[in-house]
Every structure is written in structure tokens, then in C-alpha cells.
Design an enzyme around this catalytic site. Structure first.
Site, PDB file in Angstrom:
ATOM      1  N   LYS A  42     -35.781 -58.582 -46.690  1.00 43.87           N
ATOM      2  CA  LYS A  42     -34.910 -58.547 -45.501  1.00 43.87           C
ATOM      3  C   LYS A  42     -33.609 -57.793 -45.793  1.00 43.87           C
ATOM      4  O   LYS A  42     -33.236 -56.882 -45.067  1.00 43.87           O
ATOM      5  CB  LYS A  42     -34.573 -59.976 -45.054  1.00 43.87           C
ATOM      6  N   ASN A  43     -32.914 -58.192 -46.846  1.00 40.75           N
ATOM      7  CA  ASN A  43     -31.575 -57.635 -47.044  1.00 40.75           C
ATOM      8  C   ASN A  43     -31.606 -56.172 -47.484  1.00 40.75           C
ATOM      9  O   ASN A  43     -30.604 -55.463 -47.324  1.00 40.75           O
ATOM     10  CB  ASN A  43     -30.758 -58.522 -47.990  1.00 40.75           C
ATOM     11  N   CYS A  69     -25.025 -65.895 -40.200  1.00 39.30           N
ATOM     12  CA  CYS A  69     -24.969 -67.313 -40.579  1.00 39.30           C
ATOM     13  C   CYS A  69     -23.533 -67.698 -40.888  1.00 39.30           C
ATOM     14  O   CYS A  69     -22.804 -66.933 -41.525  1.00 39.30           O
ATOM     15  CB  CYS A  69     -25.803 -67.556 -41.848  1.00 39.30           C
ATOM     16  N   ARG A 110     -15.969 -64.944 -43.450  1.00 34.44           N
ATOM     17  CA  ARG A 110     -16.649 -63.745 -43.957  1.00 34.44           C
ATOM     18  C   ARG A 110     -15.809 -62.506 -43.610  1.00 34.44           C
ATOM     19  O   ARG A 110     -16.147 -61.741 -42.717  1.00 34.44           O
ATOM     20  CB  ARG A 110     -18.067 -63.648 -43.389  1.00 34.44           C
ATOM     21  N   GLN A 152     -12.724 -55.686 -47.679  1.00 35.46           N
ATOM     22  CA  GLN A 152     -13.164 -54.752 -48.733  1.00 35.46           C
ATOM     23  C   GLN A 152     -13.911 -53.556 -48.150  1.00 35.46           C
ATOM     24  O   GLN A 152     -13.859 -52.451 -48.690  1.00 35.46           O
ATOM     25  CB  GLN A 152     -14.046 -55.465 -49.766  1.00 35.46           C
ATOM     26  N   ASP A 201     -28.419 -67.486 -52.138  1.00 38.04           N
ATOM     27  CA  ASP A 201     -29.419 -67.627 -51.073  1.00 38.04           C
ATOM     28  C   ASP A 201     -30.613 -68.488 -51.498  1.00 38.04           C
ATOM     29  O   ASP A 201     -31.515 -68.736 -50.689  1.00 38.04           O
ATOM     30  CB  ASP A 201     -29.910 -66.242 -50.612  1.00 38.04           C
ATOM     31  N   ARG A 232     -35.068 -65.596 -38.533  1.00 36.99           N
ATOM     32  CA  ARG A 232     -34.263 -64.421 -38.878  1.00 36.99           C
ATOM     33  C   ARG A 232     -34.713 -63.792 -40.189  1.00 36.99           C
ATOM     34  O   ARG A 232     -34.461 -62.603 -40.416  1.00 36.99           O
ATOM     35  CB  ARG A 232     -32.786 -64.814 -39.025  1.00 36.99           C
TER      36      ARG A 232
HETATM   37  N1  EPU Z   1     -15.863 -61.021 -49.182  1.00 35.78           N
HETATM   38  C1  EPU Z   1     -14.531 -60.811 -48.908  1.00 35.78           C
HETATM   39  N2  EPU Z   1     -14.181 -59.638 -48.307  1.00 35.78           N
HETATM   40  C2  EPU Z   1     -15.095 -58.684 -47.965  1.00 35.78           C
HETATM   41  C3  EPU Z   1     -16.457 -58.919 -48.247  1.00 35.78           C
HETATM   42  C4  EPU Z   1     -16.811 -60.094 -48.858  1.00 35.78           C
HETATM   43  O1  EPU Z   1     -13.681 -61.657 -49.195  1.00 35.78           O
HETATM   44  O2  EPU Z   1     -14.693 -57.647 -47.425  1.00 35.78           O
HETATM   45  C5  EPU Z   1     -16.263 -62.285 -49.855  1.00 35.78           C
HETATM   46  C6  EPU Z   1     -17.138 -63.162 -48.964  1.00 35.78           C
HETATM   47  O3  EPU Z   1     -16.352 -63.962 -48.114  1.00 35.78           O
HETATM   48  C7  EPU Z   1     -17.929 -63.951 -50.002  1.00 35.78           C
HETATM   49  C8  EPU Z   1     -18.112 -62.947 -51.159  1.00 35.78           C
HETATM   50  O4  EPU Z   1     -17.105 -61.952 -50.954  1.00 35.78           O
HETATM   51  O5  EPU Z   1     -17.170 -65.040 -50.459  1.00 35.78           O
HETATM   52  C9  EPU Z   1     -19.467 -62.271 -51.234  1.00 35.78           C
HETATM   53  O6  EPU Z   1     -19.809 -61.743 -49.969  1.00 35.78           O
HETATM   54  P1  EPU Z   1     -20.802 -60.507 -49.779  1.00 35.78           P
HETATM   55  O7  EPU Z   1     -20.057 -59.421 -49.109  1.00 35.78           O
HETATM   56  O8  EPU Z   1     -21.473 -60.209 -51.086  1.00 35.78           O
HETATM   57  O9  EPU Z   1     -21.880 -61.101 -48.776  1.00 35.78           O
HETATM   58  P2  EPU Z   1     -22.535 -60.386 -47.535  1.00 35.78           P
HETATM   59  O10 EPU Z   1     -22.743 -58.952 -47.825  1.00 35.78           O
HETATM   60  O11 EPU Z   1     -21.844 -60.781 -46.291  1.00 35.78           O
HETATM   61  C10 EPU Z   1     -24.980 -60.645 -48.412  1.00 35.78           C
HETATM   62  C11 EPU Z   1     -26.268 -61.207 -47.879  1.00 35.78           C
HETATM   63  C12 EPU Z   1     -26.192 -62.723 -47.843  1.00 35.78           C
HETATM   64  C13 EPU Z   1     -25.881 -63.241 -49.251  1.00 35.78           C
HETATM   65  C14 EPU Z   1     -24.627 -62.555 -49.824  1.00 35.78           C
HETATM   66  C15 EPU Z   1     -24.384 -62.909 -51.276  1.00 35.78           C
HETATM   67  C16 EPU Z   1     -27.046 -59.466 -46.405  1.00 35.78           C
HETATM   68  C17 EPU Z   1     -27.290 -59.011 -45.023  1.00 35.78           C
HETATM   69  N3  EPU Z   1     -26.499 -60.673 -46.550  1.00 35.78           N
HETATM   70  O12 EPU Z   1     -23.964 -61.088 -47.519  1.00 35.78           O
HETATM   71  O13 EPU Z   1     -27.476 -63.159 -47.461  1.00 35.78           O
HETATM   72  O14 EPU Z   1     -25.663 -64.627 -49.215  1.00 35.78           O
HETATM   73  O15 EPU Z   1     -24.774 -61.117 -49.735  1.00 35.78           O
HETATM   74  O16 EPU Z   1     -25.453 -62.550 -52.071  1.00 35.78           O
HETATM   75  O17 EPU Z   1     -27.388 -58.774 -47.360  1.00 35.78           O
HETATM   76  C18 EPU Z   1     -29.087 -64.516 -46.422  1.00 35.78           C
HETATM   77  O18 EPU Z   1     -29.917 -63.602 -46.598  1.00 35.78           O
HETATM   78  O19 EPU Z   1     -29.403 -65.678 -46.056  1.00 35.78           O
HETATM   79  C19 EPU Z   1     -27.663 -64.240 -46.646  1.00 35.78           C
HETATM   80  C20 EPU Z   1     -26.698 -64.989 -46.157  1.00 35.78           C
END
Ligand code: EPU
Length: 430
Positions: free
Chosen positions: A22-23, A118, A123, A127, A307, A399
């Protein structure tokens, strides 16, 4: 209201085929609009709702999407004619914001409503914005939570991410592949889906090196061409079936996986007493007796994936002894604990820690899926429990898990989807 109903207590046995990741898919679909050409994407988990919405967004932008078969689509990005995506599309999922990077890369313009997804805690996207700005874009958040990003010329630049972020790494990569000159992303995420995205971009003619390490170098190219690309198997779906096999004291061969991506999960299952046998593209997980305790700390890849945390908690809830789970990525990922405790688990949460005192048996109960992985945990708990479990809010599960009921049924589980009247509707409330 549709529910998943499980009559638990049967050890899972047999073989199951894992779908595409998925991701990875959610990053690769927007990346396809960086070429003004046709891309064929294979091994796509086409029936999960997140992927369906990304395809609708492609349509909204003017791309032509053709479904070739259950797992293959063709994206013709020549007809893309817009850089605007409305809230009714983006509100459904987080990954809709990858179109900001992709549209910036294609047009130097993007107007995309802030994403949903989710609720796992705050979130922020600071960055992502920092990365776009480093490449020369100006980014403002306007009325109705629209991200407005513009750049005359995107220019390669060093980008240091303050924390390891999957989303920011993807977005900066997408914006950088057609920028002028060299972009160096430091403290980049190393997840398998980042490597998959880089491989896809390189198949389109990009020059991305170092994906899978914490420094990714992107040398901008002028044009990208079409390609045919097959998405990697889903690490988390595979991990979910691995834990389900152990939690039901079953024996399951999980096929179409990359065992290297599963190492952190395999290691913890072995620590709990399960047997994990690795083959070239499959793993077999079995557990003959009660699981033992083990401690888990979630970390960016190659650490234990956040996850997989809720699913693993189910196994630990049934283990002999007390385990500690430490969540270091998300501030609100223990909501499922309330549901598991309704089933007889004994878990106490204190901030980012959960103390899991193993019990001998879980009991079926009406529960809900608070988010995608929480929903997966409810399924595993229902399969392992005695009696009947009814899971509500299963749209979260849809999802990210393809054919989830059919796959578990093929392993001997008694599981079905059922439309049940919503009690609120019966009472005349909405
Ligand atoms: N963060 C910031 N600022 C930013 C971006 C992230 O503070 O600009 C923080 C977040 O709040 C969090 C940490 O950095 O505490 C990591 O967040 P990340 O950006 O890595 O997460 P994401 O890209 O929003 C993806 C996956 C999630 C998975 C996380 C961590 C996708 C679409 N989603 O989310 O997947 O939990 O990486 O591995 O790739 C799932 O598939 O169920 C899911 C939630």
C-alpha cells in the site's frame, strides 16, 4: 453498517499470497504524473480504498487511468491538465499530499487541500514544506486549508530532515527529480517503500541514488519517460498474517514476500517462541504452544515498524508473562487497547508505554476498528479469541488490506462480512 464477524479459536493453517505494498503504491501513483507518458504499474493492491482514491485524484487531474487486470493499471499522464486537488478527495487519506511534490515537479505549481488519514496523533507537514522551500518553492496555507506551492525554477539543494519522515522523504524526492542540479536529502527515511519509489523513478529515467540509506542524492533530469513497474509486496500485510499465524497457534506459509523486509518482525516472533522459516520469497510461521513475552520499541526502518505495533500487542496480550511496548513514532497509537481490554486483555497505557500482562485467553466481544492497523489487531484478536467478535468501522481496514476476509477464510478462519442494521438508525437517530 457493515461489520466483520469472526468465530475465533481455530488455528490458521495453509498458504496466503501477499498483495502489493500500500504505502509504496501511494507514493508511486502520484510519481507517475512526473512523466508526460504512459506508465504501467503491476502488483498494485487495486481493491483497497486508499488506492481507489488516489486513482480518482489522477482522474481529477486529467490523467487517463485504465484498469488492465485485478493488479495492473495503466496511467496515461499526457492528458494531465490541472494542479488543483480539492478537499473532498484529499480528506480521505494522508498520501494525497504526495501530489504536492509531484505537481511541483511537473508544473512548479500545486494547490492541494491538506490531507486526512488515520488519527495517530498530530501529523504536521513542516518537514515537507521545509524541503519544498529549500528547492526554491514558496508555500502558503490558504483559506480552506489549501496548500499553495509555487516555484519559478526548482533548484537542487541540501535538505536536512529534522526527524526521519517517510512522507517528507517521498515528497522531497518527487519535487527534486526534475529540479535543476543536485538535491541531497539527509536523515532520509529508509523504509522499503522509499526504495521502491526510487526504483520506480529511476525506471522512468530519474537519477536517484542512496535510497535505503539515510542520505539520498537526486540529480535532476529534464524529462522522465514511461515504464512498466511492479510494486514490492506489502511488508505490513505480511507481518499481519505472520502475527495472526502465531496468535492462533497456527502454521501458515506467507507467499510473495521479501523476507529481508520482515526481519524485525521475524526476530520478535522468534523471541516469543514462534518458528519462522525463510524461503526466497516466502516465510512460514508456526507456534505450537503459548507465546512467551517480549518487549517492543517501534522505530523507523530497519527498527520494528509502528504499523505492526497493534497487531503484535495481540500476541503479547496472550503471552506468558509481562511485555512492554514503547511507541516512539506516534503519540496516539494505543487507542486499540481499550478494545482489546474489552476482550479480556490486561494492558495498561502510560503515555508512550504500554504494559501488557499476558492472559491465557481472549473472549469475543463487539469492538471497533479505531484506525487501519488497530482494525488489523481486532481481526487477529477475534481469530485467537473464544466465541464471536463483531468488528465495527471496518472501512478503516478496507483502506489497507486487500481481500482480507477471503484471505483469512482460506486459512481456515470462520470470518465473514455482514450488513447489520445500525442501532442509531433503528432509533431514528442519524
Ligand atoms: N513528522 C513531523 N513533521 C513532518 C512529518 C512528520 O513532525 O513534516 C513526524 C510525525 O508527526 C511522526 C514522525 O514524524 O511523529 C514520522 O512521521 P512520517 O512522516 O514518517 O509518517 P507518514 O509519512 O505520515 C507513513 C505511513 C504510516 C506510517 C509512518 C511511519 C504512508 C502513507 N503512511 O506516514 O503508515 O505509520 O509512515 O512509518 O506511507 C499505515 O500504513 O497504517 C500508516 C499509518
Amino acid at each position: 453498517m457493515e461489520k466483520i464477524i469472526i468465530n475465533g479459536g481455530t488455528p490458521l493453517r495453509g498458504e496466503v499470497e501477499i498483495s502489493g505494498a500500500k504505502n509504496a503504491a501511494l507514493a508511486i501513483i502520484p510519481a507517475a504524473i512526473l512523466s508526460q507518458d504512459v506508465c504501467v504499474i503491476e502488483n498494485l493492491p487495486l481493491s483497497i480504498s486508499d488506492v481507489c482514491i488516489m486513482m480518482k485524484i489522477l482522474n481529477q487531474l486529467g490523467a487517463r487511468v485504465k484498469i488492465i487486470n485485478k493488479h495492473t493499471i495503466e496511467i496515461d499522464a499526457r492528458s494531465v491538465n490541472s494542479y488543483v486537488i480539492s478537499n473532498d478527495m484529499t480528506k480521505h487519506l494522508r498520501a494525497s499530499y504526495y501530489f504536492i511534490g509531484a505537481l511541483l515537479g511537473r508544473y512548479g505549481r500545486a494547490k492541494v487541500a491538506l490531507p486526512g488519514g488515520c488519527y495517530l496523533g498530530p501529523r504536521p507537514i513542516d518537514q515537507h514544506i521545509k524541503g519544498f522551500e529549500a528547492l526554491g518553492a514558496t508555500v502558503t496555507i490558504e483559506e480552506n486549508a489549501i496548500v499553495n506551492a509555487k516555484a519559478e525554477n526548482l533548484t537542487g539543494s541540501p535538505v536536512y530532515l529534522d526527524m526521519v519522515s517517510v512522507g517528507a522523504t517521498v515528497n522531497v524526492l518527487l519535487a527534486a527529480v526534475k529540479a535543476t542540479g543536485l538535491t541531497v536529502i539527509e536523515n532520509a527515511a529508509k523504509e522499503p517503500h522509499i526504495v521502491d519509489l526510487a526504483n520506480f523513478l529511476n525506471s522512468m529515467g530519474a537519477d536517484v541514488r542512496g535510497a535505503g540509506t539515510d542520505v539520498i542524492k537526486v540529480r535532476g533530469v529534464e524529462n522522465l519517460h514511461g515504464c512498466t513497474y511492479s510494486i514490492i509486496p506489502d511488508q505490513i500485510e505480511a507481518g499481519t498474517f505472520m502475527v495472526a499465524a502465531a496468535a492462533t497457534k497456527g502454521n501458515v506459509l506467507i507467499k510473495n514476500v521479501i523476507p529481508k523486509h520482515l526481519e524485525s518482525i521475524s526476530t520478535k516472533l522468534v523471541e516469543c517462541g514462534a518458528e519462522v522459516e525463510e524461503f526466497d520469497d516466502a516465510v512460514r510461521v508456526s507456534l505450537g504452544e503459548r507465546a512467551g513475552k517480549c518487549n517492543i520499541k517501534t522505530m523507523p526502518h530497519p527498527g520494528f515498524p509502528t504499523d505492526m505495533q497493534p497487531q503484535m500487542a495481540v500476541l503479547l496480550a496472550l503471552a506468558d508473562g509481562t511485555s512492554i511496548i514503547s511507541e516512539s513514532i506516534w503519540s496516539n497509537r494505543f487507542r486499540y487497547v481499550e478494545q482489546l481490554n474489552r476482550m479480556g486483555a490486561s494492558i495498561k497505557v502510560d503515555g508512550q508505554l504500554a504494559v501488557v500482562q499476558g492472559v491465557e485467553q481472549l473472549m469475543g466481544a463487539p469492538v471497533k476498528a479505531d484506525d487501519l492497523r488497530a482494525g488489523a489487531a481486532m481481526i487477529i484478536a477475534g481469530l485467537a479469541a473464544s466465541g464471536t467478535t463483531e468488528i465495527e468501522d471496518i472501512h478503516h481496514i478496507d483502506r489497507g488490506y486487500e481481500d482480507v476476509v477471503a484471505k483469512f477464510s482460506s486459512l481456515g478462519a470462520t470470518i465473514k462480512r455482514e450488513l447489520r442494521p445500525d442501532p442509531n438508525e433503528l432509533n431514528g437517530a442519524s
